[in-house]
Design a protein around this motif. Sequence first.
Motif, PDB file in Angstrom:
ATOM      1  N   LEU B 157      -9.295 -13.074 -17.364  1.00  0.00           N
ATOM      2  CA  LEU B 157      -9.524 -11.289 -17.300  1.00  0.00           C
ATOM      3  C   LEU B 157     -10.494 -11.228 -16.235  1.00  0.00           C
ATOM      4  N   MET B 158     -11.678 -11.931 -16.456  1.00  0.00           N
ATOM      5  CA  MET B 158     -12.939 -11.925 -15.630  1.00  0.00           C
ATOM      6  C   MET B 158     -12.375 -12.028 -14.133  1.00  0.00           C
ATOM      7  N   ASP B 159     -11.565 -13.301 -13.925  1.00  0.00           N
ATOM      8  CA  ASP B 159     -11.439 -13.691 -12.562  1.00  0.00           C
ATOM      9  C   ASP B 159     -10.358 -12.534 -11.694  1.00  0.00           C
ATOM     10  N   VAL B 160      -9.505 -12.150 -12.802  1.00  0.00           N
ATOM     11  CA  VAL B 160      -8.416 -11.064 -12.085  1.00  0.00           C
ATOM     12  C   VAL B 160      -9.300  -9.827 -11.694  1.00  0.00           C
ATOM     13  N   TRP B 161     -10.323  -9.304 -12.619  1.00  0.00           N
ATOM     14  CA  TRP B 161     -11.246  -8.128 -12.382  1.00  0.00           C
ATOM     15  C   TRP B 161     -11.706  -8.376 -11.050  1.00  0.00           C
ATOM     16  N   HIS B 162     -12.444  -9.458 -10.932  1.00  0.00           N
ATOM     17  CA  HIS B 162     -13.384  -9.825  -9.923  1.00  0.00           C
ATOM     18  C   HIS B 162     -12.524  -9.766  -8.454  1.00  0.00           C
ATOM     19  N   TRP B 163     -11.473 -10.521  -8.756  1.00  0.00           N
ATOM     20  CA  TRP B 163     -10.912 -10.839  -7.068  1.00  0.00           C
ATOM     21  C   TRP B 163      -9.414 -10.434  -6.921  1.00  0.00           C
ATOM     22  N   THR B 164      -8.909  -9.398  -7.916  1.00  0.00           N
ATOM     23  CA  THR B 164      -7.620  -8.857  -7.403  1.00  0.00           C
ATOM     24  C   THR B 164      -7.889  -7.967  -6.384  1.00  0.00           C
ATOM     25  N   SER B 165      -9.189  -7.347  -6.380  1.00  0.00           N
ATOM     26  CA  SER B 165      -9.596  -6.554  -5.210  1.00  0.00           C
ATOM     27  C   SER B 165      -9.281  -6.988  -3.793  1.00  0.00           C
ATOM     28  N   LEU B 166      -9.879  -8.374  -3.681  1.00  0.00           N
ATOM     29  CA  LEU B 166      -9.567  -8.962  -2.494  1.00  0.00           C
ATOM     30  C   LEU B 166      -8.235  -9.087  -2.012  1.00  0.00           C
ATOM     31  N   VAL B 167      -7.433  -9.643  -2.806  1.00  0.00           N
ATOM     32  CA  VAL B 167      -5.952  -9.325  -2.459  1.00  0.00           C
ATOM     33  C   VAL B 167      -5.418  -7.707  -2.128  1.00  0.00           C
ATOM     34  N   VAL B 168      -5.955  -6.834  -2.900  1.00  0.00           N
ATOM     35  CA  VAL B 168      -5.537  -5.637  -2.696  1.00  0.00           C
ATOM     36  C   VAL B 168      -5.890  -5.050  -0.990  1.00  0.00           C
ATOM     37  N   LEU B 169      -7.334  -5.370  -0.949  1.00  0.00           N
ATOM     38  CA  LEU B 169      -7.890  -5.158   0.537  1.00  0.00           C
ATOM     39  C   LEU B 169      -6.908  -5.716   1.563  1.00  0.00           C
ATOM     40  N   LEU B 170      -6.814  -7.145   1.420  1.00  0.00           N
ATOM     41  CA  LEU B 170      -6.023  -7.703   2.444  1.00  0.00           C
ATOM     42  C   LEU B 170      -4.665  -7.202   2.705  1.00  0.00           C
ATOM     43  N   CYS B 171      -3.868  -7.103   1.470  1.00  0.00           N
ATOM     44  CA  CYS B 171      -2.411  -6.349   1.488  1.00  0.00           C
ATOM     45  C   CYS B 171      -2.522  -5.004   2.125  1.00  0.00           C
ATOM     46  N   TYR B 172      -3.591  -4.342   1.814  1.00  0.00           N
ATOM     47  CA  TYR B 172      -3.581  -2.902   2.267  1.00  0.00           C
ATOM     48  C   TYR B 172      -3.745  -2.786   3.750  1.00  0.00           C
ATOM     49  N   ALA B 173      -4.696  -3.840   4.319  1.00  0.00           N
ATOM     50  CA  ALA B 173      -5.021  -3.954   5.648  1.00  0.00           C
ATOM     51  C   ALA B 173      -3.534  -4.118   6.346  1.00  0.00           C
ATOM     52  N   GLY B 174      -2.955  -5.146   5.746  1.00  0.00           N
ATOM     53  CA  GLY B 174      -1.646  -5.411   6.207  1.00  0.00           C
ATOM     54  C   GLY B 174      -0.609  -4.309   6.160  1.00  0.00           C
ATOM     55  N   LEU B 175      -0.548  -3.739   5.247  1.00  0.00           N
ATOM     56  CA  LEU B 175       0.470  -2.337   5.180  1.00  0.00           C
ATOM     57  C   LEU B 175       0.231  -1.429   6.011  1.00  0.00           C
ATOM     58  N   VAL B 176      -1.092  -0.925   6.130  1.00  0.00           N
ATOM     59  CA  VAL B 176      -1.206   0.007   7.389  1.00  0.00           C
ATOM     60  C   VAL B 176      -1.161  -0.353   8.595  1.00  0.00           C
ATOM     61  N   SER B 177      -1.180  -1.595   8.921  1.00  0.00           N
ATOM     62  CA  SER B 177      -0.863  -2.063  10.386  1.00  0.00           C
ATOM     63  C   SER B 177       0.707  -2.114  10.783  1.00  0.00           C
ATOM     64  N   ILE B 178       1.574  -1.649   9.683  1.00  0.00           N
ATOM     65  CA  ILE B 178       3.016  -1.799   9.814  1.00  0.00           C
ATOM     66  C   ILE B 178       3.317  -0.494  10.786  1.00  0.00           C
ATOM     67  N   PRO B 179       3.918  -0.471  11.879  1.00  0.00           N
ATOM     68  CA  PRO B 179       4.006   0.757  12.639  1.00  0.00           C
ATOM     69  C   PRO B 179       5.116   1.896  11.871  1.00  0.00           C
ATOM     70  N   ASP B 180       4.869   2.815  12.232  1.00  0.00           N
ATOM     71  CA  ASP B 180       5.571   4.016  11.470  1.00  0.00           C
ATOM     72  C   ASP B 180       7.162   3.835  11.843  1.00  0.00           C
ATOM     73  N   ALA B 181       7.422   3.456  13.215  1.00  0.00           N
ATOM     74  CA  ALA B 181       8.613   3.289  13.498  1.00  0.00           C
ATOM     75  C   ALA B 181       9.711   2.377  12.695  1.00  0.00           C
ATOM     76  N   TYR B 182       9.151   1.263  12.042  1.00  0.00           N
ATOM     77  CA  TYR B 182       9.999   0.557  10.979  1.00  0.00           C
ATOM     78  C   TYR B 182      10.339   1.457   9.771  1.00  0.00           C
ATOM     79  N   TYR B 183       9.475   2.207   9.404  1.00  0.00           N
ATOM     80  CA  TYR B 183       9.777   3.243   8.485  1.00  0.00           C
ATOM     81  C   TYR B 183      10.661   4.391   8.695  1.00  0.00           C
ATOM     82  N   GLN B 184      10.598   4.779   9.668  1.00  0.00           N
ATOM     83  CA  GLN B 184      11.444   5.935  10.409  1.00  0.00           C
ATOM     84  C   GLN B 184      13.108   5.454  10.482  1.00  0.00           C
ATOM     85  N   ALA B 185      13.198   4.071  11.116  1.00  0.00           N
ATOM     86  CA  ALA B 185      14.353   3.252  11.073  1.00  0.00           C
ATOM     87  C   ALA B 185      14.926   3.258   9.858  1.00  0.00           C
ATOM     88  N   ALA B 186      14.028   2.798   8.648  1.00  0.00           N
ATOM     89  CA  ALA B 186      14.586   2.804   7.528  1.00  0.00           C
ATOM     90  C   ALA B 186      15.175   3.862   6.804  1.00  0.00           C
TER      91      ALA B 186
END
Lengths: 97, 287
Positions: B157-186
């Motif tokens: 629980l301690m490790d999940v609390w401490h480090w999940t944020s790192l995964v969140v921030l990395l994934c969030y950075a990856g998600l916002v870098s996906i161009p809108d064109a992909y979503y529009q096509a979808a």
Amino acid sequence: MEGTSLLSWMAWTWPTAAFFVFILLCFVAMTVWEYFSPGGDPRRGVLGLTTTRGDRLFISLLGSAFVFLAWLGLVGLPLWPPLAIAIVYAILMFRFA
Amino acid sequence: MTKTVNNKAWVFVLPVFVMVAFNAIIPLMTVVNFSVQETFGDNVFFWAGVTWFEQVLRSDRFHAALGRQVAFSAIVLAIEIPLGLAIALAMPRKGIGVSICLVLMALPLLIPWNVVGAMWNILALPDIGLLGKAINALGIEYNYTRQPYAAWFTMVLMDVWHWTSLVVLLCYAGLVSIPDAYYQAAKVDGARAWAVFRYIQLPKLRHVLTIAILLRFMDSFMIYTEAVVLTGGGPGNATTFLSIDLVKTALGQFDLGPAAAMSIVYFLIILFLSWLFYTLMMRNVES
């Protein structure tokens, strides 16, 4: 290699020094090889991985380390048999990996 | 005037090389030297050959600590990666909510590791800690200082609390870098949320997830500070991971030879698993 020199805290021994010299020589040999016979471009081998010459050296050294560890854990001394296995393994990796 | 273009690059490379030599290569060489010798201090060493390697590789204590370390890494990776990805997907992409979420996510990462251990140590105490008292109030017997399962639960629980944020921030950075064109096509194709995730977001996040998994694997496989402050490896040896066992051997027992041999085996396992993860994930990306 006892004494009060600057390096005495590192507790060097001839066998460990020879080991690191061997690693260094591997790097030098790879550089010379690539310089005189370029051809280290990535290729796909039996492991299903795309590897360069450097990758194959890494796989050979890492695999050899585990060959020695496995031998020490399961059998023990002497270390000539794992050395022979490691050499054969490295040759196979360089040829087919 | 002739000029060699590559010469300037050496100016930048050499300081890094010197730094790596002093903080990685020279200590590693010293550990290799220690691993084949015995010492009683005072810089006097006796040749021991591969005795320490044989001893470590055949030791039940080492096998148990390694097993616990692998289990811990597997558990936290299995929780943190999907959870981090899910939180990143749920985070807002516009407005004030973005800043609030990012600051909240970054907070656990800013806290020093020993403080995290101390915080959770107090939080989970069954008599005065908020978490410990709350769990006991629910009728569940919980005491991480006595029960191995409770200690593991608290540690994860301690490790999940401490480090999940790192995964969140990395994934969030990856998600916002996906161009809108992909979503529009979808959207034009009438793709549902699951299809967008499966065929657009997940493939685009592969590199980011590779980094996230590698970072979390290496960190969790080397966890020391938080674990030692929280449980000290107990109760008994229930949470004595390889890193804790290593420090006990090296500093507690002053068995520098066996500790050095253990360090090398530990290092080789991390090196191999990191290479394996990286190779497999990059192979998937290539294919």
